[in-house]
Every structure is written in C-alpha cells, then in structure tokens.
Motif scaffolding. Sequence first.
Motif, short mmCIF file in Angstrom:
data_model
loop_
_atom_site.label_atom_id
_atom_site.label_comp_id
_atom_site.label_asym_id
_atom_site.label_seq_id
_atom_site.Cartn_x
_atom_site.Cartn_y
_atom_site.Cartn_z
N THR A 83 -7.76 28.00 0.80
CA THR A 83 -8.83 27.25 0.12
C THR A 83 -8.63 25.74 0.17
O THR A 83 -9.52 24.99 -0.18
N LEU A 84 -7.44 25.28 0.60
CA LEU A 84 -7.18 23.85 0.64
C LEU A 84 -7.34 23.30 2.04
O LEU A 84 -6.60 23.66 2.95
N ALA A 85 -8.32 22.46 2.22
CA ALA A 85 -8.45 21.77 3.50
C ALA A 85 -7.35 20.72 3.57
O ALA A 85 -6.90 20.21 2.55
N SER A 86 -6.89 20.42 4.76
CA SER A 86 -5.80 19.45 4.88
C SER A 86 -6.30 18.05 4.52
O SER A 86 -7.49 17.75 4.58
N LEU A 87 -5.36 17.21 4.16
CA LEU A 87 -5.65 15.82 3.80
C LEU A 87 -4.76 14.94 4.64
O LEU A 87 -3.57 15.19 4.79
N SER A 88 -5.32 13.90 5.22
CA SER A 88 -4.52 12.93 5.96
C SER A 88 -4.90 11.53 5.49
O SER A 88 -6.00 11.31 4.98
N ALA A 89 -3.94 10.61 5.64
CA ALA A 89 -4.16 9.23 5.23
C ALA A 89 -3.61 8.29 6.28
O ALA A 89 -2.57 8.55 6.88
N SER A 90 -4.33 7.22 6.52
CA SER A 90 -3.90 6.17 7.44
C SER A 90 -3.89 4.87 6.66
O SER A 90 -4.93 4.45 6.14
N CYS A 91 -2.71 4.24 6.54
CA CYS A 91 -2.57 3.05 5.70
C CYS A 91 -2.00 1.88 6.49
O CYS A 91 -1.32 2.07 7.50
N SER A 92 -2.27 0.68 6.00
CA SER A 92 -1.64 -0.52 6.55
C SER A 92 -1.26 -1.42 5.38
O SER A 92 -1.93 -1.45 4.35
N ALA A 93 -0.12 -2.12 5.55
CA ALA A 93 0.37 -3.02 4.50
C ALA A 93 0.68 -4.37 5.12
O ALA A 93 1.16 -4.46 6.25
N ALA A 94 0.39 -5.44 4.38
CA ALA A 94 0.68 -6.79 4.84
C ALA A 94 0.97 -7.66 3.63
O ALA A 94 0.49 -7.40 2.53
N THR A 95 1.78 -8.69 3.85
CA THR A 95 2.04 -9.66 2.79
C THR A 95 1.54 -11.03 3.22
O THR A 95 1.61 -11.39 4.39
N SER A 96 1.03 -11.76 2.25
CA SER A 96 0.53 -13.11 2.52
C SER A 96 1.68 -14.11 2.44
O SER A 96 2.79 -13.77 2.04
N ALA A 97 1.40 -15.35 2.79
CA ALA A 97 2.41 -16.41 2.72
C ALA A 97 2.90 -16.61 1.29
O ALA A 97 4.03 -17.03 1.07
N SER A 98 2.07 -16.26 0.31
CA SER A 98 2.47 -16.41 -1.10
C SER A 98 3.04 -15.10 -1.66
O SER A 98 3.13 -14.93 -2.87
N ASN A 99 3.44 -14.18 -0.76
CA ASN A 99 4.07 -12.91 -1.13
C ASN A 99 3.19 -12.02 -2.01
O ASN A 99 3.65 -11.44 -2.99
N ILE A 100 1.93 -11.90 -1.62
CA ILE A 100 1.04 -10.93 -2.24
C ILE A 100 0.92 -9.76 -1.26
O ILE A 100 0.51 -9.95 -0.11
N LEU A 101 1.32 -8.57 -1.71
CA LEU A 101 1.24 -7.36 -0.90
C LEU A 101 -0.17 -6.80 -0.99
O LEU A 101 -0.72 -6.66 -2.08
N SER A 102 -0.75 -6.47 0.16
CA SER A 102 -2.07 -5.83 0.22
C SER A 102 -1.94 -4.56 1.04
O SER A 102 -1.44 -4.59 2.16
N VAL A 103 -2.40 -3.44 0.47
CA VAL A 103 -2.35 -2.15 1.15
C VAL A 103 -3.76 -1.57 1.15
O VAL A 103 -4.42 -1.51 0.12
N SER A 104 -4.20 -1.14 2.33
CA SER A 104 -5.49 -0.45 2.43
C SER A 104 -5.26 0.87 3.15
O SER A 104 -4.38 0.98 4.00
N CYS A 105 -6.04 1.88 2.77
CA CYS A 105 -5.88 3.22 3.33
C CYS A 105 -7.25 3.86 3.55
O CYS A 105 -8.21 3.56 2.84
N ALA A 106 -7.28 4.75 4.53
CA ALA A 106 -8.45 5.60 4.75
C ALA A 106 -7.95 7.04 4.69
O ALA A 106 -6.90 7.36 5.26
N THR A 107 -8.65 7.90 3.97
CA THR A 107 -8.25 9.30 3.85
C THR A 107 -9.33 10.21 4.43
O THR A 107 -10.50 9.83 4.49
N SER A 108 -8.92 11.39 4.84
CA SER A 108 -9.84 12.34 5.46
C SER A 108 -10.71 13.08 4.45
O SER A 108 -11.69 13.70 4.82
N SER A 109 -10.36 13.03 3.18
CA SER A 109 -11.11 13.68 2.10
C SER A 109 -11.10 12.78 0.88
O SER A 109 -10.18 11.97 0.72
N PRO A 110 -12.08 12.93 -0.01
CA PRO A 110 -12.06 12.14 -1.24
C PRO A 110 -10.80 12.45 -2.05
O PRO A 110 -10.37 13.59 -2.13
N THR A 111 -10.18 11.41 -2.64
CA THR A 111 -8.98 11.62 -3.43
C THR A 111 -9.28 11.52 -4.91
O THR A 111 -10.14 10.76 -5.34
#
Length: 128
Positions: A24-52
């Motif tokens: 009954t459970l469809a698989s879930l996958s996630a693709s993420c990327s992380a980057a930091t700015s010059a002022s050391n702010i971490l930003s992470v964005s992700c796309a998932t195959s199903s609503p989380t």
Amino acid sequence: HTVTISATSVSSGSARSTSLSFNTLASLSASCSAATSASNILSVSCATSSPTSSVQCSVDGETPQTCTLPYTRDVSTLTAGSHQISLSFIAVNGATTSSTQSFTVSAVQSLSCSSSQTSTRLTVSCSN
C-alpha cells in the motif's frame, strides 16, 4: 497485504482460490541541493516524488527538528569547513526517504579597529 479469494462450485463442489499481494506504500524519493552564501546562510531546497506530511532536518548529527522547505539557517556559529545536513521525509501515505547534503562554512574574518581624534580630524584604522 494479502487478499485471498475463494469460490466453490455449486454443481461439482470443487473449490478454487487465488491470492493477491500488494504493497500500500508507494515509494518516495527526494532530490535536494544545499548551498551557503558569503554571509554563511545555509539554503536547502528539495523536490519529492510524493506530497510530504513531515520533514525533519539535522545539521552535523544534532537532534532532528521539524523543518519546512525551502530550509534556511544561519550557520555562522559553526566552525569553518565542511558540514552535513540530513533531511528525513515522510510522505502522506507513510512512505519514507532521506537525503544528506554537504555544505561549507567560510571562515569569518574579524576586524580590529582603533581610532584617534584631534580637534580637526578623526582617524580610524582597521586590520584583520
């Protein structure tokens, strides 16, 4: 889950059955990327195959905390160098997956300043 269907012939009395199995459970996958700015702010964005229904984030093995995406965090208090963020996802249907991304914190240079003043001039000198 397994469902078994059985039938018996009225005229001959012989019985037949068949079983069906399904997940009954469809698989879930996630693709993420992380980057930091010059002022050391971490930003992470992700796309998932199903609503989380839930996302948890953990930097360098700290206790996971519920977070929202896109995720941002001031990481200037971390030591300069390489770090990791781990994200755990739970889909609306209960499926789970995780993603770990590396990011780098830049050394923050501090300035040391001194000043002197005369009646007509203010002089400020700074060095790092």
